[in-house]
Design a protein around this motif. Structure first.
Motif, PDB file in Angstrom:
ATOM      1  N   VAL A 196       0.836  -1.201   0.000  1.00 19.91           N
ATOM      2  CA  VAL A 196       0.000   0.000   0.000  1.00 19.91           C
ATOM      3  C   VAL A 196       0.873   1.254   0.000  1.00 19.91           C
ATOM      4  N   ASN A 197       0.572   2.179  -0.901  1.00 19.64           N
ATOM      5  CA  ASN A 197       1.172   3.516  -0.908  1.00 19.64           C
ATOM      6  C   ASN A 197       0.068   4.522  -0.625  1.00 19.64           C
ATOM      7  N   VAL A 198       0.329   5.446   0.281  1.00 22.31           N
ATOM      8  CA  VAL A 198      -0.733   6.360   0.700  1.00 22.31           C
ATOM      9  C   VAL A 198      -0.169   7.754   0.936  1.00 22.31           C
ATOM     10  N   SER A 199      -0.960   8.765   0.623  1.00 23.05           N
ATOM     11  CA  SER A 199      -0.670  10.146   1.004  1.00 23.05           C
ATOM     12  C   SER A 199      -1.869  10.669   1.766  1.00 23.05           C
ATOM     13  N   PHE A 200      -1.656  11.619   2.691  1.00 22.75           N
ATOM     14  CA  PHE A 200      -2.754  12.062   3.530  1.00 22.75           C
ATOM     15  C   PHE A 200      -2.533  13.492   3.997  1.00 22.75           C
ATOM     16  N   VAL A 201      -3.638  14.126   4.401  1.00 21.71           N
ATOM     17  CA  VAL A 201      -3.617  15.444   5.036  1.00 21.71           C
ATOM     18  C   VAL A 201      -4.602  15.403   6.199  1.00 21.71           C
ATOM     19  N   VAL A 202      -4.363  16.218   7.213  1.00 18.45           N
ATOM     20  CA  VAL A 202      -5.268  16.309   8.362  1.00 18.45           C
ATOM     21  C   VAL A 202      -5.639  17.765   8.541  1.00 18.45           C
ATOM     22  N   ARG A 203      -6.936  18.047   8.477  1.00 24.21           N
ATOM     23  CA  ARG A 203      -7.433  19.412   8.661  1.00 24.21           C
ATOM     24  C   ARG A 203      -8.746  19.366   9.423  1.00 24.21           C
ATOM     25  N   GLY A 204      -8.847  20.217  10.440  1.00 26.97           N
ATOM     26  CA  GLY A 204     -10.079  20.289  11.207  1.00 26.97           C
ATOM     27  C   GLY A 204     -10.477  18.972  11.850  1.00 26.97           C
ATOM     28  N   GLY A 205      -9.511  18.157  12.238  1.00 28.33           N
ATOM     29  CA  GLY A 205      -9.814  16.882  12.874  1.00 28.33           C
ATOM     30  C   GLY A 205     -10.215  15.782  11.915  1.00 28.33           C
ATOM     31  N   VAL A 206     -10.130  16.039  10.596  1.00 26.32           N
ATOM     32  CA  VAL A 206     -10.491  15.034   9.587  1.00 26.32           C
ATOM     33  C   VAL A 206      -9.225  14.552   8.886  1.00 26.32           C
ATOM     34  N   PHE A 207      -9.024  13.244   8.876  1.00 29.92           N
ATOM     35  CA  PHE A 207      -7.888  12.607   8.224  1.00 29.92           C
ATOM     36  C   PHE A 207      -8.311  12.254   6.795  1.00 29.92           C
ATOM     37  N   GLN A 208      -7.783  12.989   5.818  1.00 30.55           N
ATOM     38  CA  GLN A 208      -8.181  12.805   4.422  1.00 30.55           C
ATOM     39  C   GLN A 208      -7.081  12.080   3.650  1.00 30.55           C
ATOM     40  N   VAL A 209      -7.497  11.119   2.834  1.00 33.76           N
ATOM     41  CA  VAL A 209      -6.563  10.335   2.015  1.00 33.76           C
ATOM     42  C   VAL A 209      -6.905  10.597   0.544  1.00 33.76           C
ATOM     43  N   PRO A 210      -6.203  11.514  -0.121  1.00 33.72           N
ATOM     44  CA  PRO A 210      -6.491  11.789  -1.522  1.00 33.72           C
ATOM     45  C   PRO A 210      -5.948  10.725  -2.479  1.00 33.72           C
ATOM     46  N   ARG A 211      -5.032   9.862  -1.972  1.00 30.66           N
ATOM     47  CA  ARG A 211      -4.471   8.821  -2.853  1.00 30.66           C
ATOM     48  C   ARG A 211      -4.103   7.593  -2.041  1.00 30.66           C
ATOM     49  N   LEU A 212      -4.610   6.437  -2.483  1.00 33.57           N
ATOM     50  CA  LEU A 212      -4.216   5.153  -1.905  1.00 33.57           C
ATOM     51  C   LEU A 212      -4.132   4.137  -3.031  1.00 33.57           C
ATOM     52  N   THR A 213      -3.010   3.456  -3.149  1.00 35.57           N
ATOM     53  CA  THR A 213      -2.835   2.421  -4.156  1.00 35.57           C
ATOM     54  C   THR A 213      -2.289   1.166  -3.488  1.00 35.57           C
ATOM     55  N   GLY A 214      -2.520   0.031  -4.133  1.00 38.41           N
ATOM     56  CA  GLY A 214      -2.017  -1.221  -3.597  1.00 38.41           C
ATOM     57  C   GLY A 214      -2.346  -2.376  -4.522  1.00 38.41           C
ATOM     58  N   VAL A 215      -2.258  -3.577  -3.975  1.00 36.28           N
ATOM     59  CA  VAL A 215      -2.500  -4.797  -4.750  1.00 36.28           C
ATOM     60  C   VAL A 215      -3.391  -5.724  -3.933  1.00 36.28           C
ATOM     61  N   TYR A 216      -4.485  -6.220  -4.581  1.00 34.48           N
ATOM     62  CA  TYR A 216      -5.357  -7.188  -3.945  1.00 34.48           C
ATOM     63  C   TYR A 216      -5.433  -8.442  -4.807  1.00 34.48           C
ATOM     64  N   GLU A 217      -4.872  -9.542  -4.290  1.00 33.76           N
ATOM     65  CA  GLU A 217      -4.883 -10.817  -4.999  1.00 33.76           C
ATOM     66  C   GLU A 217      -4.380 -10.672  -6.432  1.00 33.76           C
ATOM     67  N   GLY A 218      -3.326  -9.880  -6.630  1.00 32.84           N
ATOM     68  CA  GLY A 218      -2.739  -9.699  -7.955  1.00 32.84           C
ATOM     69  C   GLY A 218      -3.362  -8.589  -8.772  1.00 32.84           C
ATOM     70  N   SER A 219      -4.460  -7.993  -8.302  1.00 32.80           N
ATOM     71  CA  SER A 219      -5.117  -6.917  -9.029  1.00 32.80           C
ATOM     72  C   SER A 219      -4.766  -5.570  -8.409  1.00 32.80           C
ATOM     73  N   SER A 220      -4.640  -4.553  -9.244  1.00 31.74           N
ATOM     74  CA  SER A 220      -4.306  -3.219  -8.746  1.00 31.74           C
ATOM     75  C   SER A 220      -5.501  -2.601  -8.049  1.00 31.74           C
ATOM     76  N   VAL A 221      -5.219  -1.789  -7.039  1.00 30.99           N
ATOM     77  CA  VAL A 221      -6.239  -1.118  -6.243  1.00 30.99           C
ATOM     78  C   VAL A 221      -5.904   0.359  -6.174  1.00 30.99           C
ATOM     79  N   ASP A 222      -6.904   1.217  -6.298  1.00 33.39           N
ATOM     80  CA  ASP A 222      -6.704   2.649  -6.076  1.00 33.39           C
ATOM     81  C   ASP A 222      -7.973   3.236  -5.516  1.00 33.39           C
ATOM     82  N   GLY A 223      -7.822   4.335  -4.764  1.00 34.15           N
ATOM     83  CA  GLY A 223      -9.003   4.944  -4.188  1.00 34.15           C
ATOM     84  C   GLY A 223      -8.689   6.105  -3.276  1.00 34.15           C
TER      85      GLY A 223
END
Length: 284
Positions: A196-223
């Protein structure tokens, strides 16, 4: 008589010797201070936040530091954190980055390095690097009984506080992220995303993830996703939408055939709280 009065040069050596003696004496006293004295100096600041600390051994590190071994931090009679070692020091070289206060926490392979602005009791900013940590290091029972979990390779973050508001940003990698899938009609009970590769920001008590990538059972994942009220895990609100792309082979293709015959892609929707997240597959 004036002829018998020592000159300034003759006073220099005794004065230097006295200063050296006082310096050595101060170092010896500080290094040999009983651990209870060190802990007594630390407890008031923790108790102000409703916490307590115990350690098997504590001592002063030369020139400006404290080392604690086998540390337990608790609140309301419940253990929050157990650590093998805690090092706290003030490093003058950190003034160039305005981060002279340095805390290093370790437990097994897990290490957290925290550098704060000079007023560490009320810091205006800091930098944090975490490596080798996993969900088993956190005091949430769901990670040992609920099926969810994670393992951090390395996470780096920087934060600042001003006017009662805190902002942070960072990025990193996780070895894996495991989410339970409790749906009764699901043929699998958990989804594990690796690399998993992830980037994040925290503002106003909210943890926001604008980018998440990884691999699930050989398939690419993003969200993307977010965690509201992250400071309160029991009352937090987790919402993630991850897209899994079907390579038409392997376990993902078999899963699609079992659950949605003509599906080409799937979403893994993660909701719940930070202490108890749950996943749900949505095919399309």
């Amino acid at each position: 008589m004036p002829g018998n009065r020592p000159g300034p040069g003759r006073l220099f050596v005794p004065a230097l010797g006295a200063l050296l003696f006082l310096a050595v004496f101060a170092v010896v006293v500080s290094v040999t201070l009983p651990g209870d004295v060190v802990l007594s100096a630390l407890r008031p600041s923790l108790k102000a936040h409703g916490m307590d600390i115990e350690a098997e051994a504590a001592g002063i590190r030369f020139p400006l530091g404290v080392r604690l071994r086998n540390v337990t931090v608790s609140a309301a009679g419940r253990t929050l954190l157990s650590l093998d070692q805690v090092d706290a020091s003030w490093e003058w070289t950190g003034l160039f980055r305005w981060r002279p206060s340095h805390f290093r926490l370790s437990r097994g392979e897990a290490v957290a390095d925290l550098r704060l602005s000079p007023a560490f009791w009320n810091p205006s900013g800091g930098n944090l690097v975490v490596s080798g940590a996993s969900s088993s290091d956190l005091p949430f029972p769901v990670f040992s009984s609920g099926g969810s979990g994670f393992s951090i390779d390395r996470i780096e973050a920087a934060w600042s506080a001003s006017g009662g508001n805190t902002a942070a940003s960072g990025s990193g990698t996780l070895r894996f992220l495991r989410i339970p899938v409790p749906a009764a009609d699901s043929p699998i009970r958990e989804a594990r995303i690796d690399n998993v590769n992830v980037s994040f920001v925290v503002r106003g008590g909210v943890f926001q993830v604008p980018r998440l990538t990884g691999v699930y059972e050989g398939s690419s994942v993003d969200g993307t996703g977010e965690i509201a009220r992250i400071a309160d895990p029991a009352r937090s609100s987790v919402t993630f939408h991850l897209r899994i792309r079907n390579p038409f082979e392997g376990r993902v293709a078999d899963l699609f055939d079992m659950m949605a015959k003509n599906a080409k892609n799937a979403n893994l929707r993660i909701t719940g709280t930070l202490a108890a997240p749950a996943g749900e597959f949505q095919f399309f």
